[in-house]
Design a protein around this motif. Structure first.
Motif, short mmCIF file in Angstrom:
data_model
loop_
_atom_site.label_atom_id
_atom_site.label_comp_id
_atom_site.label_asym_id
_atom_site.label_seq_id
_atom_site.Cartn_x
_atom_site.Cartn_y
_atom_site.Cartn_z
N THR A 1 -3.94 -0.74 3.76
CA THR A 1 -3.31 -0.17 4.94
C THR A 1 -4.30 0.78 5.60
N GLY A 2 -4.01 1.16 6.84
CA GLY A 2 -4.90 2.09 7.53
C GLY A 2 -4.87 3.48 6.94
N ALA A 3 -3.69 3.93 6.52
CA ALA A 3 -3.55 5.27 5.95
C ALA A 3 -2.28 5.31 5.12
N ALA A 4 -2.37 5.88 3.93
CA ALA A 4 -1.20 5.99 3.05
C ALA A 4 -1.39 7.17 2.11
N PRO A 5 -0.31 7.82 1.67
CA PRO A 5 -0.43 8.87 0.66
C PRO A 5 -1.03 8.27 -0.61
N PRO A 6 -2.00 8.94 -1.23
CA PRO A 6 -2.68 8.35 -2.39
C PRO A 6 -1.74 8.02 -3.55
N GLU A 7 -0.70 8.83 -3.74
CA GLU A 7 0.22 8.54 -4.82
C GLU A 7 0.94 7.21 -4.60
N PHE A 8 1.25 6.89 -3.35
CA PHE A 8 1.92 5.64 -3.06
C PHE A 8 0.97 4.45 -3.23
N SER A 9 -0.26 4.59 -2.79
CA SER A 9 -1.22 3.50 -2.94
C SER A 9 -1.59 3.26 -4.40
N ALA B 1 0.81 -1.21 0.00
CA ALA B 1 0.00 0.00 0.00
C ALA B 1 0.85 1.27 0.00
N LYS B 2 2.06 1.20 0.51
CA LYS B 2 2.93 2.38 0.52
C LYS B 2 4.40 1.96 0.50
N PRO B 3 4.85 1.31 -0.57
CA PRO B 3 6.25 0.85 -0.62
C PRO B 3 7.22 2.02 -0.61
N GLY B 4 8.29 1.86 0.17
CA GLY B 4 9.31 2.91 0.23
C GLY B 4 8.92 4.10 1.07
N LEU C 1 -14.61 -10.07 10.74
CA LEU C 1 -14.90 -9.47 12.04
C LEU C 1 -16.12 -8.55 11.99
N GLY C 2 -16.52 -8.17 10.77
CA GLY C 2 -17.66 -7.27 10.63
C GLY C 2 -17.37 -5.97 9.94
N CYS C 3 -16.15 -5.78 9.41
CA CYS C 3 -15.82 -4.56 8.68
C CYS C 3 -16.83 -4.35 7.55
N ILE C 4 -17.36 -3.13 7.42
CA ILE C 4 -18.36 -2.83 6.40
C ILE C 4 -17.80 -1.96 5.29
N GLN C 5 -16.49 -1.86 5.20
CA GLN C 5 -15.81 -1.03 4.21
C GLN C 5 -16.32 0.41 4.27
N ALA C 6 -16.34 0.96 5.48
CA ALA C 6 -16.77 2.34 5.67
C ALA C 6 -15.70 3.33 5.23
N LEU C 7 -14.47 2.85 5.00
CA LEU C 7 -13.34 3.67 4.55
C LEU C 7 -13.02 4.78 5.54
N LYS C 8 -13.06 4.45 6.83
CA LYS C 8 -12.73 5.42 7.87
C LYS C 8 -11.56 4.95 8.73
N CYS C 9 -10.72 4.07 8.15
CA CYS C 9 -9.60 3.51 8.92
C CYS C 9 -8.64 4.58 9.40
N ASN C 10 -8.53 5.68 8.66
CA ASN C 10 -7.56 6.72 9.01
C ASN C 10 -8.14 7.84 9.86
#
Length: 610
Positions: free
Chosen positions: A424-432, A324-327, A494-503
Motif C-alpha cells: 500500500t502507499g501508506a499504512a501503520p506499521p503495526e497493521f502491515s 497491508a492494513k486490514p480493518g 513502469l520503472g519503480c525502483i523501490q525507493a520506499l517514498k510512496c507516502n
C-alpha cells in the motif's frame, strides 16, 4: 599450571555520578595467588568505549558548543586576514585571485548560520549538542536506503522485493534477455526452498489459453468475464499518478487483461484508453455514494458511474479489507482533494470537508446482508460479475460467510484473497507487520471452505500478494487460485525502483506521486508497452512451467505439483503441507476436525487457529 584471570568492573551508576567514573581493573593471579602486576588501570575510557560501543567516534564526542565557537572564531579570523591580503594585492575584487578569500568568507558565514540555527532549535538534541557536524547524521539517514540498495545488499537481499526479482521485472518489461547464466543463485537445500515437479512428457500451452471465466449465471450473472490469469491489482488514482494510470490501462488493453481501479473511483484516466476495468468499491463508496464523514451507497450514483464507463467495467469488487492494513480506514484531507480526484470520487468541488474511508461498510453489517448487497449490485449493474476483496482474519467469520451463501442461495462471483504481505502507499506499521493472514494461509482457508461447502465451482478465487514471477503465479494456482493479481510487480514494470517514498509524494519515478514535475518523467506511451511486455512474458513463463509439469491447461495445476523443503532433510508437496478437502464435506459433516469445528461452531468467542 593454568593461570586464571579475574575481571572486576566497578561501575558507579548512581544518578549523581558521571558515567566517566567507570573503570575496569584486571588482576592477574598466579596459581599461588600472588599478583604479578597488581591492580592496574589497563583499560582507559577510550578503550572501554571501543568494546562497549558508542554512537559517535571520540573526535565527535569532544565537539561541543564551545569548540564550535572557537572553530568559528578561527574561521572568521582567517576570512578577515584573507580578505585583507586580497584587498592589498589585487587591483580589483573581481579578479580570480580574490576567489579563495570569497569562498572562505562564504563558508564561514554558512558555518555560523547553520551552527546558530542548530543551537536555537529544540527538536533535535544531537544538532543542539553538536552544532554543524550533528547534521551529518541526518544526511546519512536520508541517503541510507540508497547506499544500502546500491552498495550493500546482495542479489538475494532487499525487502519487500530482492534485487533478483526486481531485475527480472525490469528485464521482462524492457523485453530484453532475462536468462540466468551459470546456474541458480538459490540454495535449494535451504528450508522453504520450493520447486515444481516436472513431467517426463512435457506439453506446450498456447498463451491464448491462459484465461479463466468468472461469473455464475445461476446467481444472476449475465455478462461473465474471460479473465487473464495475471492482472493488475488495485491502485487508486491519487495514490498513483495519472500518467501511471494511463500507462497501466493502455498496457492492459494491449495484453487483454484487467486493471483494478482501486477504491478511489473510476477516473477519466482509467477510461481514456479503453482497457478492461475492475471497479473496486470501498467503504467510502467513491463514485457510487453520497455524504461527507458518513458515506452511504447511492444506487443512482452507482448506475451513473457505470454508464459513464461505457461498458469498460467488466467486474465489480466490493472491498472489505486489504492485506497491508486490514480493518483500517483512511482519510484524505480536503486540502489534497484536486478537481480530478473530486470528479472521480463524485465529491463536491471545492471540497466541503475531508474525505473519509471508514473501517467498515455502512451498506451491510452481517454475512447475510453482504450476500444480499452483492445480489443487489449485480442486478443494478445489469449482470456484471460482482465479488469481494478481503484479507482473511478470523476463520470463523469467513465460515459464516460461506454458510450465508449456502443459506441464501447467492453469493460473490469471485473472492480476491489479499495476503498480509500485500502493499500500500501508506499504512501503520503495526497493521502491515502484525495483522491478517499471509496469502498462503488465507488462500488455503478460503479454498477449503468453498470446496467443503460445495461452492468452488461457482465462486472463483483471485490471489493477490507479492506475486511477480511465473513460478509465483503457478504456486498460487496450485494452492487453489483461479486467477492472480499483482500491483507492485506492474509498478516496477513502469520503472519503480523501490525507493520506499510512496507516502511522501516524492516518488522519484513519477508513479506514486501527484507532483506534476515528477510525473512528467513517466511517459505513458513508452511505459504502456513495458506493462504489456511484463505481463506477456510472465504469463508465458508460467505456461512454460505448467507445460513442463505435463499439463495441457492451467486448470490442471494442483498442489501435488509443487514441493517445499520443510526441514533440512525433508520435503513435502503443497498438498501434504496444506491438505485439500473433499467437495461438500462441510455440509456432510465429514470435513477434517478443525475445519468442521469452525464451520459448526460460529460463536465469536471461539478461539481457532489455522
Amino acid at each position: 599450571m593454568i593461570s586464571t584471570i579475574r575481571c572486576y568492573r566497578r561501575m558507579h551508576l548512581a544518578s549523581n555520578h558521571n558515567c566517566q567514573n567507570q573503570r575496569i581493573h584486571v588482576r592477574f593471579l598466579s596459581s599461588g595467588g600472588d599478583a604479578k602486576n597488581g591492580d592496574q588501570d589497563m583499560w582507559t575510557n577510550a578503550r572501554v568505549s571501543s568494546y562497549v560501543g558508542h554512537t559517535f567516534p571520540d573526535f565527535i564526542e569532544g565537539w561541543n558548543r564551545k569548540v564550535y565557537r572557537k572553530v568559528g572564531y578561527g574561521l572568521a579570523a582567517s576570512s578577515t586576514l584573507a580578505a585583507g591580503i586580497t584587498a592589498m594585492t589585487c587591483d580589483t575584487l573581481l579578479s580570480t585571485s580574490s576567489i579563495p578569500a570569497a569562498l572562505l568568507t562564504a563558508g564561514t558565514a554558512a558555518y555560523f548560520h547553520v551552527g546558530e540555527k542548530d543551537i536555537k532549535q529544540k527538536q533535535h538534541s544531537v544538532r543542539r549538542n553538536y552544532p554543524v557536524i550533528g547534521n551529518v547524521r541526518y544526511v546519512l539517514e536520508t541517503i541510507r536506503p540508497e547506499l544500502r540498495q546500491y552498495f550493500v545488499e546482495s542479489d538475494m537481499d532487499g525487502r519487500p522485493f530482492d534485487r533478483m526479482r526486481r531485475a527480472q521485472i525490469y528485464q521482462r518489461s524492457k523485453n530484453v534477455d532475462d536468462t540466468l547464466p551459470f546456474g541458480t543463485r538459490k540454495n535449494l537445500y535451504d528450508v522453504h526452498a520450493e520447486w515444481a515437479c516436472h513431467s517426463m512428457w512435457p506439453k506446450t500451452i498456447s498463451i491464448d489459453r491462459a484465461r479463466h471465466t468468472i461469473g455464475t449465471s445461476e446467481w444472476g450473472c449475465k455478462l461473465p468475464y474471460s479473465s487473464s490469469i495475471f492482472n493488475i491489482s488495485a491502485m487508486s488514482y491519487g495514490a498513483i499518478s495519472e500518467n501511471a494510470i494511463l500507462s497501466l490501462n493502455n498496457g492492459a488493453k494491449f495484453g487483454c487483461f484487467s486493471h483494478n481501479t482501486g477504491e478511489g473511483g473510476v477516473s477519466e484516466f482509467h477510461r481514456r484508453n479503453g482497457g478492461d476495468l475492475v471497479w473496486n468499491i470501498g467503504t467510502g463508496y467513491f463514485g457510487c455514494g453520497t455524504g461527507g464523514e458518513h458515506r452511504v451507497f447511492d444506487e443512482s450514483c452507482f448506475q451513473e458511474s457505470l454508464a459513464e464507463a461505457e461498458g469498460q467495467i467488466k467486474m465489480i469488487e466490493i472491498k472489505l479489507s486489504q492485506g497491508a492494513k486490514p480493518g483500517h480506514g483512511g482519510l484524505l484531507p480536503k486540502s489534497k482533494i484536486t478537481k480530478e480526484i473530486a470528479t472521480a470520487r463524485k465529491l463536491p468541488f471545492p471540497p466541503e470537508s475531508d474525505c473519509h474511508s471508514p473501517s467498515s461498510h455502512s451498506a451491510f453489517s452481517t454475512p447475510t446482508e453482504l450476500v444480499e448487497f452483492l445480489a443487489r449490485v449485480r442486478e443494478l449493474s445489469g449482470g456484471i460479475p460482482v465479488g469481494i476483496k478481503m484479507c482473511v482474519g478470523r476463520p470463523g467469520e469467513f465460515a459464516a460467510l460461506g454458510r450465508a451463501i449456502v443459506n441464501v442461495g447467492s453469493g460473490p462471483d469471485f473472492i480476491t484473497v489479499d495476503g498480509a504481505e500485500g502493499g500500500t502507499g501508506a499504512a501503520p506499521p503495526e497493521f502491515s507487520d502484525s495483522i491478517g493472514l499471509p496469502l498462503e494461509e488465507g488462500l488455503v482457508l478460503v479454498r477449503n471452505i468453498l470446496v467443503g461447502a460445495g461452492l468452488k465451482d461457482k465462486v472463483k478465487i483471485i490471489a493477490s500478494g507479492r506475486i511477480t514471477s511465473g513460478f509465483g503465479l503457478v504456486r498460487n494456482l496450485a494452492l487453489g487460485a483461479d486467477v492472480t493479481n499483482s500491483a507492485r510487480g506492474f509498478m516496477m514494470s513502469l520503472g519503480c525502483i523501490q525507493a520506499l517514498k510512496c507516502n511522501t509524494n516524492k516518488c522519484p519515478t513519477g508513479i506514486a506521486t501527484t507532483n506534476r514535475d515528477l510525473m512528467e518523467g513517466l511517459d505513458p506511451e513508452d511505459k504502456a508497452v513495458r506493462v504489456y511486455n511484463y505481463h506477456r512474458r510472465t504469463v508465458k513463463a508460467a505456461l512454460d512451467i505448467i507445460g513442463a509439469m505435463g499439463h495441457e491447461s492451467v486448470d490442471m495445476v494442483s498442489s501435488d505439483d509443487i514441493m517445499r523443503r520443510v526441514r533440512t532433510h525433508e520435503v513435502r508437496t503443497l498438498s501434504e503441507h496444506f491438505p485439500e478437502v473433499e467437495p461438500g464435506c462441510l455440509l456432510a459433516g465429514t470435513a477434517p476436525e478443525r475445519l468442521q469445528t469452525v464451520w459448526d461452531d460460529l460463536s465469536p468467542s471461539r478461539k481457532w487457529i489455522y
